[in-house]
Design a protein around this motif. Structure first.
Motif, PDB file in Angstrom:
ATOM      1  N   GLY A 115      39.513  48.892  25.091  1.00  0.00           N
ATOM      2  CA  GLY A 115      38.668  49.509  26.100  1.00  0.00           C
ATOM      3  C   GLY A 115      39.232  49.417  27.498  1.00  0.00           C
ATOM      4  N   GLN A 116      39.651  48.210  27.913  1.00  0.00           N
ATOM      5  CA  GLN A 116      40.083  48.008  29.290  1.00  0.00           C
ATOM      6  C   GLN A 116      40.933  46.752  29.373  1.00  0.00           C
ATOM      7  N   MET A 117      41.898  46.729  30.322  1.00  0.00           N
ATOM      8  CA  MET A 117      42.665  45.529  30.632  1.00  0.00           C
ATOM      9  C   MET A 117      42.462  45.237  32.108  1.00  0.00           C
ATOM     10  N   SER A 118      42.157  43.967  32.435  1.00  0.00           N
ATOM     11  CA  SER A 118      41.862  43.582  33.813  1.00  0.00           C
ATOM     12  C   SER A 118      42.600  42.305  34.174  1.00  0.00           C
ATOM     13  N   LEU A 119      42.675  42.035  35.470  1.00  0.00           N
ATOM     14  CA  LEU A 119      43.338  40.852  36.005  1.00  0.00           C
ATOM     15  C   LEU A 119      42.432  40.233  37.049  1.00  0.00           C
ATOM     16  N   SER A 120      42.333  38.907  37.045  1.00  0.00           N
ATOM     17  CA  SER A 120      41.527  38.197  38.030  1.00  0.00           C
ATOM     18  C   SER A 120      42.237  36.904  38.416  1.00  0.00           C
ATOM     19  N   MET A 121      42.111  36.497  39.673  1.00  0.00           N
ATOM     20  CA  MET A 121      42.683  35.242  40.156  1.00  0.00           C
ATOM     21  C   MET A 121      41.541  34.384  40.692  1.00  0.00           C
ATOM     22  N   SER A 122      41.591  33.082  40.394  1.00  0.00           N
ATOM     23  CA  SER A 122      40.591  32.134  40.883  1.00  0.00           C
ATOM     24  C   SER A 122      41.297  30.935  41.492  1.00  0.00           C
ATOM     25  N   TYR A 123      40.703  30.393  42.551  1.00  0.00           N
ATOM     26  CA  TYR A 123      41.290  29.253  43.257  1.00  0.00           C
ATOM     27  C   TYR A 123      41.019  27.929  42.544  1.00  0.00           C
ATOM     28  N   PRO A 124      41.811  26.897  42.855  1.00  0.00           N
ATOM     29  CA  PRO A 124      41.657  25.590  42.197  1.00  0.00           C
ATOM     30  C   PRO A 124      40.221  25.072  42.268  1.00  0.00           C
ATOM     31  N   GLY A 125      39.761  24.545  41.147  1.00  0.00           N
ATOM     32  CA  GLY A 125      38.428  23.950  41.073  1.00  0.00           C
ATOM     33  C   GLY A 125      37.296  24.933  40.823  1.00  0.00           C
ATOM     34  N   ARG A 177      37.102  26.818  34.051  1.00  0.00           N
ATOM     35  CA  ARG A 177      37.309  26.061  35.290  1.00  0.00           C
ATOM     36  C   ARG A 177      38.802  26.012  35.537  1.00  0.00           C
ATOM     37  N   VAL A 178      39.209  26.316  36.765  1.00  0.00           N
ATOM     38  CA  VAL A 178      40.623  26.256  37.129  1.00  0.00           C
ATOM     39  C   VAL A 178      41.015  24.790  37.292  1.00  0.00           C
ATOM     40  N   LEU A 179      42.106  24.418  36.615  1.00  0.00           N
ATOM     41  CA  LEU A 179      42.609  23.044  36.656  1.00  0.00           C
ATOM     42  C   LEU A 179      43.833  22.962  37.564  1.00  0.00           C
ATOM     43  N   GLY A 180      44.069  21.783  38.127  1.00  0.00           N
ATOM     44  CA  GLY A 180      45.256  21.569  38.941  1.00  0.00           C
ATOM     45  C   GLY A 180      45.063  22.013  40.379  1.00  0.00           C
ATOM     46  N   GLU A 181      46.191  22.131  41.083  1.00  0.00           N
ATOM     47  CA  GLU A 181      46.156  22.385  42.522  1.00  0.00           C
ATOM     48  C   GLU A 181      46.653  23.767  42.914  1.00  0.00           C
ATOM     49  N   LYS A 182      46.740  24.679  41.936  1.00  0.00           N
ATOM     50  CA  LYS A 182      47.141  26.042  42.271  1.00  0.00           C
ATOM     51  C   LYS A 182      46.202  27.027  41.588  1.00  0.00           C
ATOM     52  N   PRO A 183      46.112  28.246  42.107  1.00  0.00           N
ATOM     53  CA  PRO A 183      45.229  29.230  41.496  1.00  0.00           C
ATOM     54  C   PRO A 183      45.627  29.540  40.054  1.00  0.00           C
ATOM     55  N   ALA A 184      44.672  30.069  39.307  1.00  0.00           N
ATOM     56  CA  ALA A 184      44.924  30.528  37.939  1.00  0.00           C
ATOM     57  C   ALA A 184      44.669  32.035  37.894  1.00  0.00           C
ATOM     58  N   THR A 185      45.526  32.718  37.173  1.00  0.00           N
ATOM     59  CA  THR A 185      45.377  34.156  36.974  1.00  0.00           C
ATOM     60  C   THR A 185      45.053  34.404  35.507  1.00  0.00           C
ATOM     61  N   ILE A 186      44.056  35.246  35.270  1.00  0.00           N
ATOM     62  CA  ILE A 186      43.685  35.618  33.911  1.00  0.00           C
ATOM     63  C   ILE A 186      43.888  37.119  33.737  1.00  0.00           C
ATOM     64  N   ILE A 187      44.479  37.477  32.610  1.00  0.00           N
ATOM     65  CA  ILE A 187      44.537  38.862  32.171  1.00  0.00           C
ATOM     66  C   ILE A 187      43.609  38.930  30.973  1.00  0.00           C
ATOM     67  N   TYR A 188      42.686  39.898  30.992  1.00  0.00           N
ATOM     68  CA  TYR A 188      41.800  40.009  29.843  1.00  0.00           C
ATOM     69  C   TYR A 188      41.649  41.458  29.408  1.00  0.00           C
ATOM     70  N   LEU A 189      41.580  41.603  28.092  1.00  0.00           N
ATOM     71  CA  LEU A 189      41.395  42.900  27.467  1.00  0.00           C
ATOM     72  C   LEU A 189      40.015  42.914  26.827  1.00  0.00           C
ATOM     73  N   THR A 190      39.382  44.076  26.842  1.00  0.00           N
ATOM     74  CA  THR A 190      38.061  44.212  26.242  1.00  0.00           C
ATOM     75  C   THR A 190      38.033  45.418  25.307  1.00  0.00           C
ATOM     76  N   THR A 191      37.086  45.398  24.384  1.00  0.00           N
ATOM     77  CA  THR A 191      36.975  46.502  23.434  1.00  0.00           C
ATOM     78  C   THR A 191      36.253  47.708  24.028  1.00  0.00           C
ATOM     79  N   HIS A 192      35.600  47.540  25.178  1.00  0.00           N
ATOM     80  CA  HIS A 192      34.915  48.638  25.862  1.00  0.00           C
ATOM     81  C   HIS A 192      35.187  48.548  27.360  1.00  0.00           C
ATOM     82  N   SER A 193      35.283  49.700  28.020  1.00  0.00           N
ATOM     83  CA  SER A 193      35.442  49.721  29.467  1.00  0.00           C
ATOM     84  C   SER A 193      34.135  49.316  30.138  1.00  0.00           C
TER      85      SER A 193
END
Length: 151
Positions: free
Chosen positions: A35-45, A108-124
């Motif tokens: 359906g869709q592929m997305s990207l998100s970034m979150s800060y530590p903690g 939850r983001v672990l460590g001292e740097k941001p985490a980036t997630i790529i996620y795919l879904t079956t529907h937009s």
């Protein structure tokens, strides 16, 4: 493991230029449809939890940073109803995780740097009729302890 969840350990092909890895293929029975592929970034903690879907499955991958991923099965007809699973994903553990519809999820983001997630879904995503239900990160029905244990 919660019923319907699938974990794929990634195989990296290294050479003197770097590495290559396949994340999701159409012949490996992870997504029923794309359906869709997305990207998100979150800060530590940061804690982004919980939400779930009635119609869509998610596939998660963290290419940078590290995260504690928490799943909670809210499907009343599931053999793993009310079960909680925890996965550590990211640079230190490169896995792909299928999260089926009806399983609440967050991280939850672990460590001292941001985490980036790529996620795919079956529907937009449909902004007029979003398939996304929220549960508070500290909901007592789930009662997950997000604190790091120092031993």
């Amino acid at each position: 493991m919660i019923d319907g969840v699938k974990k794929k350990t990634l195989l990296k092909h290294h050479d003197d230029r770097g590495y290559f890895t396949e994340l999701v293929r159409d012949d490996e029975d992870l997504l029923a449809q794309f359906g869709q592929m997305s990207l998100s970034m979150s800060y530590p903690g940061v804690i982004k939890a919980f939400h779930y879907h009635d119609k869509q499955d998610d596939v998660w991958f963290f290419p940078s940073g590290n995260a504690q991923v928490v799943l909670y099965d809210i499907r009343r007809t599931s053999s793993t109803y009310k079960q909680t699973d925890v996965y550590y994903m990211g640079e230190n553990n490169p896995i792909v995780l299928l999260i089926p519809k009806g399983v609440a999820h967050g991280y939850r983001v672990l460590g001292e740097k941001p985490a980036t997630i790529i996620y795919l879904t079956t529907h937009s995503y449909d902004k007029d009729n979003p398939d996304e239900k929220r549960i508070a990160w500290n909901d007592q029905r789930i009662a997950f302890n997000w604190q790091t244990e120092h031993h």
